[in-house]
Design an enzyme around this catalytic site. Structure first.
Site, PDB file in Angstrom:
ATOM      1  CB  VAL A  44       0.745  13.765  -7.383  1.00 54.57           C
ATOM      2  CG1 VAL A  44       0.758  14.284  -5.969  1.00 54.57           C
ATOM      3  CG2 VAL A  44       0.544  12.253  -7.388  1.00 54.57           C
ATOM      4  CE  LYS A  75       7.775   5.611 -16.383  1.00 57.78           C
ATOM      5  NZ  LYS A  75       7.115   5.096 -15.172  1.00 57.78           N
ATOM      6  CB  THR A 360       4.303   0.070  -8.505  1.00 56.40           C
ATOM      7  OG1 THR A 360       4.705   0.756  -7.318  1.00 56.40           O
ATOM      8  CG2 THR A 360       5.520  -0.557  -9.146  1.00 56.40           C
ATOM      9  CE1 TYR A 451       4.556 -18.476  -7.088  1.00 55.29           C
ATOM     10  CE2 TYR A 451       5.840 -17.289  -5.440  1.00 55.29           C
ATOM     11  CZ  TYR A 451       5.269 -18.465  -5.905  1.00 55.29           C
ATOM     12  OH  TYR A 451       5.430 -19.619  -5.194  1.00 55.29           O
ATOM     13  CE1 TYR A 452       2.942  -9.465 -15.050  1.00 59.89           C
ATOM     14  CE2 TYR A 452       1.303  -8.950 -13.364  1.00 59.89           C
ATOM     15  CZ  TYR A 452       1.972  -8.619 -14.530  1.00 59.89           C
ATOM     16  OH  TYR A 452       1.671  -7.449 -15.185  1.00 59.89           O
TER      17      TYR A 452
END
Length: 522
Positions: A44, A75, A360, A451-452
């Site tokens: 995709v 973007k 993500t 946390y990151y």
């Protein structure tokens, strides 16, 4: 010390890993990638984080080296349509709110409420998205935000952890074409490429994989094995039987159907953003590439059948969609209990995945690769390296889970069982407590997931104020402060946005210009 790595599986995850390892270790590390000719990638359009630029800089690839070949676009953020109400949209931009009198402009906006549109009042990027502008001038200079161009020039060999300012854009690209480009990049630098099917992984008495057996190419041995086999988790989950922890209790969207829609982008213009349009059982993504639109319906199978989802998507696309081939995808939502066990590291979908609401997928891959380099095994005390790696990867995915759950809780849309149930599901205790804090004090570094995980407090704020479903109140103390400077800053945001819209070229015109330059040099 691991001297040889075998990557099982290609696609974006496999070839990003192979390329990065070669860019890092060169000839001191032997890298073999084995992938099947018979297992297709999902293929995709992919959207990404602004941190993806560190990956390309690390490899020494300029935008002109890879963007035209991968049909890539810019973007500047994500546009959310109909999440608050039908016909309403807002942006989650790559832009931090300004600070006035020691207070975020977001807090001042909540106090003053100059309009109902937080993104338009406090973000320059929202106006650029509406006007379909490029973040760069034709000669290549970057729009003036946060003096980030200086950092971009020195991003080579840096990782996501070193991004101190917010870079104003990410990319959208054809994932299949990127994998092909990275295949060429990797093999040119010594990656051994084996096209074959892996039929078995041999494990010794300690639980380490010693080699994988292929149909035609014999055994492939290595010190470290990287599982890039997607949702199958062939090495980590199936062979080593590492448990998979589902997120389905809080994120029920487990399916998708996708279409590749040919489009003459110069005719319709091109928005520099990914789009998420709320639907009755999930949402539809729209990702503009230079030659087509990638679109898909992410939905919960408990509320919608595959046939219903496909009909909804085709209706959304409109005339001509009936001739397009639909790609149905069953998604495994959650993460492996540990992504590194013995000498097997899972990267990509085999490590974990959440619905791509905030783009993500590539971020998880990049984080896994960067952390592997930082925790690369040395033969002694590797259990501590594995422990540290697993903790960091788990924190990243758990943090993203919290952020996505917030989207559904904070969305004002409440028109059917799917959206009503989204607000009634059990919320992790820590998130429930955080939401109560955010109702009286907007998110900051002390109150978001600790946390990151790729998202800063401003992202939480943009979603809360854009989605409109939480009863948030301004800080009482602002009523006692002089708001003159805040009013001036709000006007300056609008003025700067209008100036940039006037001066910047359209998104399409800039990309066409870059493609011409690429053609002249080739």
């Amino acid at each position: 010390m691991a001297r040889s790595v075998v990557i099982v599986g290609g696609g974006t995850a496999g070839w990003m890993t192979a390329s990065y390892l070669k860019a890092t270790f060169g000839d001191k590390l032997a890298v073999t990638l084995v992938e099947s000719k018979n297992v297709p990638t999902i293929g995709v359009g992919e959207a990404s984080f602004s941190t993806i630029r560190h990956f390309f800089s690390y490899l020494g690839l300029a935008e002109t080296d890879w963007m035209p070949e991968c049909h890539a676009t810019y973007k500047l953020g994500i546009r959310y349509d109909n999440w608050r109400a039908e016909g309403h949209h807002f942006y989650h931009p790559f832009e931090r709110p300004r600070i006035v009198e020691g207070v975020s402009l977001a807090d001042w906006w909540l106090h003053k409420r100059p309009s109902d549109d937080y993104d338009q009042d406090c973000s320059v990027i929202a106006a650029l998205c509406d006007a379909k502008r490029s973040p760069r001038q034709l000669e290549g200079s970057l729009l003036e935000l946060d003096a980030v161009e200086h950092e971009a020039e020195h991003a080579s060999r840096s990782t996501m952890a070193e991004q101190n300012t917010q870079f104003p854009y990410a990319y959208q690209f054809d994932a299949t074409l990127l994998a092909k480009l990275l295949t060429r990049y990797g093999t040119d630098r010594g990656v051994r490429h084996v096209l074959d099917d892996v039929v078995h992984a041999e494990v010794d008495e300690r639980g380490d994989v010693t080699h994988v057996r292929t149909k035609e190419s014999g055994d492939l041995a290595g010190d470290l094995f990287i599982d890039c086999t997607g949702f199958r988790g062939m090495l980590l989950n199936k062979r080593l039987e590492v448990p998979f922890l589902s997120y389905q209790d809080s994120l029920p969207n487990d399916s998708a159907v996708a279409l590749r829609v040919p489009m003459e982008m110069s005719d319709q213009g091109m928005g520099p953003y990914t789009r998420s349009t709320a639907q009755d059982a999930g949402w539809i993504w729209t990702i503009p590439l230079s030659d087509r639109i990638g679109t898909g319906y992410v939905y919960a199978s408990a509320y919608c059948t595959p046939d219903e989802a496909e009909r909804t998507l085709r209706s959304f696309v409109g005339p001509g969609s009936e001739d397009l081939t639909a790609n149905h995808i069953k998604m495994r939502i959650g993460r492996s209990e540990n992504s590194w066990v013995n000498n097997v590291v899972a990267i990509g979908l085999s490590s974990g995945f959440v619905e791509p609401l905030e783009s993500t997928g590539i971020f998880f891959i990049q984080n896994g690769i960067e952390q592997l380099v930082k925790h690369f095994p040395g033969g002694r005390d590797d259990h501590q390296l594995r422990r540290s790696y697993n903790r960091q990867v788990a924190n990243v995915m758990d943090g993203v889970r919290e952020f996505l759950v917030l989207h559904y809780i904070a969305a004002k849309r409440n028109n059917n069982a799917y959206w009503q149930d989204a607000k009634a599901r059990t919320v992790p205790d820590a998130l429930a407590e955080r939401i109560e804090q955010w109702k009286v004090k907007l998110p900051d570094a002390d109150t978001v997931f600790p946390y990151y995980h790729g998202f800063e407090p401003y992202s939480y704020t943009a979603m809360i104020l854009g989605l409109g479903g939480l009863d948030v109140r301004p800080r009482p103390g602002l009523a006692l402060m002089d708001d003159t400077a805040a009013s001036k800053e709000l006007r300056q945001v609008r003025d700067q946005a209008a100036s940039l819209v006037e001066r910047l070229p359209s998104h399409w015109d800039y990309l066409a210009h870059v493609t011409k330059l690429k053609g002249k040099r080739s």
